[in-house]
Write an enzyme that holds these catalytic residues in place. Structure first.
Site, PDB file in Angstrom:
ATOM      1  N   ARG A 242       0.846  -1.208   0.000  1.00 24.73           N
ATOM      2  CA  ARG A 242       0.000   0.000   0.000  1.00 24.73           C
ATOM      3  C   ARG A 242       0.871   1.244   0.000  1.00 24.73           C
ATOM      4  O   ARG A 242       2.101   1.167   0.042  1.00 24.73           O
ATOM      5  CB  ARG A 242      -0.928   0.000   1.204  1.00 24.73           C
ATOM      6  CG  ARG A 242      -0.166   0.098   2.516  1.00 24.73           C
ATOM      7  CD  ARG A 242      -1.100   0.193   3.697  1.00 24.73           C
ATOM      8  NE  ARG A 242      -0.479   0.957   4.774  1.00 24.73           N
ATOM      9  CZ  ARG A 242      -1.005   1.129   5.966  1.00 24.73           C
ATOM     10  NH1 ARG A 242      -2.174   0.565   6.256  1.00 24.73           N
ATOM     11  NH2 ARG A 242      -0.402   1.853   6.885  1.00 24.73           N
TER      12      ARG A 242
ATOM     13  N   ASP B 158       8.565 -10.649   6.592  1.00 29.15           N
ATOM     14  CA  ASP B 158       8.806  -9.596   7.575  1.00 29.15           C
ATOM     15  C   ASP B 158      10.296  -9.273   7.486  1.00 29.15           C
ATOM     16  O   ASP B 158      11.136 -10.125   7.805  1.00 29.15           O
ATOM     17  CB  ASP B 158       8.428 -10.105   8.980  1.00 29.15           C
ATOM     18  CG  ASP B 158       8.701  -9.064  10.053  1.00 29.15           C
ATOM     19  OD1 ASP B 158       9.460  -8.101   9.797  1.00 29.15           O
ATOM     20  OD2 ASP B 158       8.154  -9.221  11.168  1.00 29.15           O
TER      21      ASP B 158
ATOM     22  N   ALA C  58       9.732  -0.060   3.109  1.00 30.19           N
ATOM     23  CA  ALA C  58       8.917  -0.420   4.279  1.00 30.19           C
ATOM     24  C   ALA C  58       9.322   0.431   5.472  1.00 30.19           C
ATOM     25  O   ALA C  58      10.508   0.616   5.738  1.00 30.19           O
ATOM     26  CB  ALA C  58       9.095  -1.902   4.606  1.00 30.19           C
ATOM     27  N   GLY C  59       8.343   0.963   6.169  1.00 36.54           N
ATOM     28  CA  GLY C  59       8.646   1.796   7.330  1.00 36.54           C
ATOM     29  C   GLY C  59       7.431   1.879   8.229  1.00 36.54           C
ATOM     30  O   GLY C  59       6.294   1.688   7.773  1.00 36.54           O
TER      31      GLY C  59
ATOM     32  N   LYS D  25       5.472   8.901  20.060  1.00 33.02           N
ATOM     33  CA  LYS D  25       5.299   9.224  21.491  1.00 33.02           C
ATOM     34  C   LYS D  25       6.336  10.288  21.818  1.00 33.02           C
ATOM     35  O   LYS D  25       7.461  10.241  21.305  1.00 33.02           O
ATOM     36  CB  LYS D  25       5.621   8.010  22.382  1.00 33.02           C
ATOM     37  CG  LYS D  25       4.469   7.071  22.659  1.00 33.02           C
ATOM     38  CD  LYS D  25       3.553   7.577  23.763  1.00 33.02           C
ATOM     39  CE  LYS D  25       2.394   6.601  23.913  1.00 33.02           C
ATOM     40  NZ  LYS D  25       1.108   7.222  24.080  1.00 33.02           N
TER      41      LYS D  25
ATOM     42  N   LEU E  72       9.308  11.772  23.833  1.00 32.62           N
ATOM     43  CA  LEU E  72      10.414  11.000  24.414  1.00 32.62           C
ATOM     44  C   LEU E  72      10.151  10.702  25.891  1.00 32.62           C
ATOM     45  O   LEU E  72      10.481   9.608  26.379  1.00 32.62           O
ATOM     46  CB  LEU E  72      11.728  11.781  24.254  1.00 32.62           C
ATOM     47  CG  LEU E  72      12.989  11.075  24.755  1.00 32.62           C
ATOM     48  CD1 LEU E  72      13.221   9.753  24.029  1.00 32.62           C
ATOM     49  CD2 LEU E  72      14.209  11.977  24.606  1.00 32.62           C
TER      50      LEU E  72
ATOM     51  N   ASN F 111       7.548   9.866  27.224  1.00 27.38           N
ATOM     52  CA  ASN F 111       6.633   8.714  27.358  1.00 27.38           C
ATOM     53  C   ASN F 111       7.061   7.532  26.495  1.00 27.38           C
ATOM     54  O   ASN F 111       6.296   6.570  26.334  1.00 27.38           O
ATOM     55  CB  ASN F 111       5.209   9.123  26.957  1.00 27.38           C
ATOM     56  CG  ASN F 111       4.711  10.299  27.764  1.00 27.38           C
ATOM     57  OD1 ASN F 111       5.021  10.384  28.948  1.00 27.38           O
ATOM     58  ND2 ASN F 111       3.969  11.198  27.139  1.00 27.38           N
TER      59      ASN F 111
ATOM     60  N   TYR G  81      11.468   7.622  15.229  1.00 21.23           N
ATOM     61  CA  TYR G  81      11.346   7.655  13.762  1.00 21.23           C
ATOM     62  C   TYR G  81      12.443   8.533  13.141  1.00 21.23           C
ATOM     63  O   TYR G  81      13.118   8.137  12.179  1.00 21.23           O
ATOM     64  CB  TYR G  81       9.957   8.193  13.413  1.00 21.23           C
ATOM     65  CG  TYR G  81       9.628   8.235  11.939  1.00 21.23           C
ATOM     66  CD1 TYR G  81       9.295   7.077  11.250  1.00 21.23           C
ATOM     67  CD2 TYR G  81       9.614   9.447  11.251  1.00 21.23           C
ATOM     68  CE1 TYR G  81       8.963   7.122   9.893  1.00 21.23           C
ATOM     69  CE2 TYR G  81       9.289   9.501   9.910  1.00 21.23           C
ATOM     70  CZ  TYR G  81       8.961   8.333   9.230  1.00 21.23           C
ATOM     71  OH  TYR G  81       8.633   8.390   7.896  1.00 21.23           O
TER      72      TYR G  81
ATOM     73  N   THR H 121      -0.987  10.512   1.868  1.00 26.19           N
ATOM     74  CA  THR H 121      -1.190   9.065   2.026  1.00 26.19           C
ATOM     75  C   THR H 121      -2.179   8.839   3.162  1.00 26.19           C
ATOM     76  O   THR H 121      -2.562   9.781   3.862  1.00 26.19           O
ATOM     77  CB  THR H 121       0.118   8.343   2.408  1.00 26.19           C
ATOM     78  OG1 THR H 121       0.587   8.897   3.643  1.00 26.19           O
ATOM     79  CG2 THR H 121       1.191   8.471   1.350  1.00 26.19           C
TER      80      THR H 121
END
Ligand code: NAD
Length: 455
Positions: free
Chosen positions: A224, A268, A296-297, A302, A304, A306, A361, A396
């Protein structure tokens, strides 16, 4: 097509024009069969550059006049060779060429500067030459911010040893509608890596429509989003597709494989045996591979404060760890990577600018850039290249679910005042994936409409 961008849809209606709503330009994008150039191109030089003559020949071969003065009619493009500009007088001459030229540049017009490597300029002609070469960086980025109506400005930096033919695939990209959302970028072109390829003949239909014919391309995360668009675009350009995604995305993966006429591999990429399974599949089913797209990513956002170990590790494993391991396998002796192999990694603007809530990320995506630069000489050693694309705001599923404020900021805070489409990332990957793009190695090309974030 502008995704769910209401302002872009409304801004080209008569009522919006009456109300003075700020307009969002409609970008011209490549459609099979369209000519590469939509009108005349001004080709000029200041200083003693060596690219103006081959660029003019390129323009004429593509059926458009290469003019040396701004013509009466609208220009499709402006190319100024400043690779031999070494003095402030040369830079002033460039301004005299560019000022009347930008006034005549049409919608989705293309401005391209060609410059020298500052480090080489200082060695051969001194500090003033290096300053002029570096000055082009600020010049082109500012032009990008001034141009309107979907026009873009980019800079190719050519090393002294770079033969003019090595610029061919980059001219095809930056002068055409394929580079619709690539703006304000500086790309270095060196001596080509891999089997020297004669540029395809213009009357060869492959040249424009099937530049990837005969090449096998793996795309991870192809079920996708951007990965599916990459698979579709590379297949349109003639590549045989090996689509990879997790078993849970099997339906989308099968759809991609069917649409592109390729094969599907449920895998995977973080599994221990993933590199081995992928390379075995490529060797046994396809006799090797020419292009690997690490797309793929995942995100697990969150703050930092948390952040959990799980979220951190999951993102680093998919976005960086898996790419590192697969690349090592591709570099190992007996790997199925063909000569003139091309690796293209998907980074992100977050990896350049940072983003609130995305420490994991952004670290992974900046890490991708570090990996590309570190591995470029090693891939060159076996006749291949590795480069990265760093998308900005792309329309997207992921970006549709952002809070409205963040989404609108992402869309508008760039020179083209809109988000990009998955196909824009895909076209950029297609350019880097060509056998003729061997002069590009260790580069990071943003597909961000010249976003002001991290600029
Ligand atoms: P997406 O979530 O729509 O698609 C990602 C695909 O990767 C999915 O099909 C998913 O199943 C697959 N995938 C995830 N983990 C996998 C694994 N372990 N093994 C195999 N496949 C796996 O995301 P997208 O928006 O299409 O993004 C694609 C790439 O572009 C990602 O690397 C993303 O970080 C990057 N990117 C996206 C944007 C954007 O605006 N959408 C901006 C910058 C960068």
């Amino acid at each position: 097509m502008t995704g769910n961008d209401l302002l872009a849809t409304l801004s080209n209606t008569p009522i919006a024009r009456q109300l003075g709503v700020p307009t969002v330009p409609a970008l011209r994008r490549h459609r099979p069969g369209d000519p590469l150039l939509a009108g005349p191109v001004l080709v000029a030089s200041a200083g003693t550059g060596r690219f103006a003559t081959p660029v003019a020949a390129f323009v004429e071969e593509h059926g458009q006049p290469a003019v040396s003065e701004p013509a009466e009619e609208t220009l499709h493009g402006v190319v100024v060779d400043l690779s031999g500009a070494t003095t402030l007088a040369d830079l002033a001459a460039a301004q005299q060429i560019l000022t009347p030229a930008v006034r005549r540049l049409g919608p989705s017009g293309r401005l391209l500067l060609i410059g020298a490597e500052p480090a080489e300029a200082v060695a051969s002609a001194g500090a003033e030459a290096a300053a002029v070469a570096q000055g082009l960086d600020g010049l082109v980025r500012s032009i990008g911010k001034e141009l309107r109506a979907g026009a873009t400005a980019n800079l190719l930096v050519a090393a002294e040893a770079t033969p003019p033919a090595a610029l061919d695939s980059s001219l095809r990209f930056f002068l055409s509608a394929r580079s619709a959302y690539v703006d304000g970028q500086v790309v270095h072109v060196g001596t080509p890596v891999g089997t020297p390829q004669e540029p395809a003949e213009v009357d060869d239909p492959r040249a424009e429509e099937r530049p990837l014919a005969g090449r096998t391309a793996v795309v991870t995360g192809a079920a996708r989003g951007i990965g599916a668009a990459v698979a579709d675009t590379l297949a349109r350009d003639g590549a045989t597709i090996v689509a990879v995604d997790v078993p849970a995305a099997g339906e989308g993966l099968a759809a991609t494989a069917n649409r592109t006429g390729g094969t599907a591999l449920q895998l995977d990429i973080t599994a221990d045996d993933a590199p081995e399974r992928l390379l075995r599949h490529l060797a046994e089913r396809h006799g090797g591979v020419d292009l690997v797209v690490h797309n793929a990513g995942i995100t697990r956002d969150k703050l930092l404060a948390n952040m959990t170990e799980d979220r951190w590790n999951a993102v680093l494993a998919v976005n960086l760890g898996a790419q590192l391991r697969i690349n090592e396998a591709l570099l190992a002796a007996g790997s199925p990577l063909h000569d003139a192999g091309r690796i293209v990694c998907v980074s992100s603007q977050s990896g350049i600018a940072g983003n609130r809530g995305q420490t994991n990320y952004a670290a992974s995506k900046a890490g991708v850039i570090g990996m590309v630069r570190a591995l470029a000489p090693r891939f060159a050693g076996r006749g291949a290249t590795i480069n990265a694309v760093a998308p900005g705001f792309i329309e997207t599923e992921m970006t549709q679910t952002m809070p409205l404020g963040t989404r609108e900021a992402g869309r508008r805070v760039n020179s083209l005042r809109q988000g990009g489409l998955p196909v824009d990332v895909a076209e950029t990957i297609g350019w880097l994936g060509r056998a003729e793009s061997g002069g590009l190695n260790g580069q990071v090309v943003r597909v961000c409409g010249q976003s002001m974030l991290g600029a």
